[in-house]
Design a protein around this motif. Sequence first.
Motif: not given
Length: 246
Positions: A58-68
């Motif tokens: 819903t909000s906030g930020k996250a990347t996994v293995a460099g991907f958004d």
Amino acid sequence: MVNSVIHTKNLTRKFGDFVAVDAITFDVKPGEIFGFLGANGAGKTTAMKILCGLLSPTSGKATVAGFDVYKQNEEIKKHIGYMSQKFSLYEDLTVRENIRFFGGIYGIPRKELKGKIDALINRLGLNDEADKLVGSLPLGWKQKIAFSVAILHEPKIVFLDEPTGGVDPITRRQFWDMIFEAASRGITIFVTTHYMDEAEYCGRVSIMVDGAIAALDTPDALKKQFGVENMDGVFLQLARGAKRSE
């Protein structure tokens, strides 16, 4: 953290007025074995779905293995492995057929895949069982095969959702030896478990309560912080304060 395989900042997921994941912030380093714990209803399954590219926050930020996680969820799926206790292999396919099927899904070229299949069967000592239906094998063997298949394409990170549920203590220990070996090759391990002795094997442990991260540190540091001798004691102290459950 620049070199993080997973980076989250105030990651939040709401379902209507219900806040399933409440502004969680953490980083996971390359090759780390990271325990992601929480009682039923704590929000860890929802958080894991977001990190696997299956659910948008819903909000906030996250990347996994460099991907958004907002814009590149298909790329995330290509660069991770996933294994769950409930479903990982097709029981009406043979061991060899399962490995071939998932290798194809992961995009491993056919010529390369044949060699990987043979190498994996030899490494697991399954030459006599390779053409047997997976459904005929003991649970412990199924889980070992499922883990091996999940990292067949050498992902940067593998998500393990309750991987050792229902297997005997000896097989659980053997399974963790496989996890340590994978981590030594640089694969990051993100694991949920209900077994607190397994939490002791993790480099760091996060414990969620009511959608938020209530504690995050090494097992030794957490035991010292809460004045207990084992991770069971840490978990019980935190879980007692929970206001919701599934």
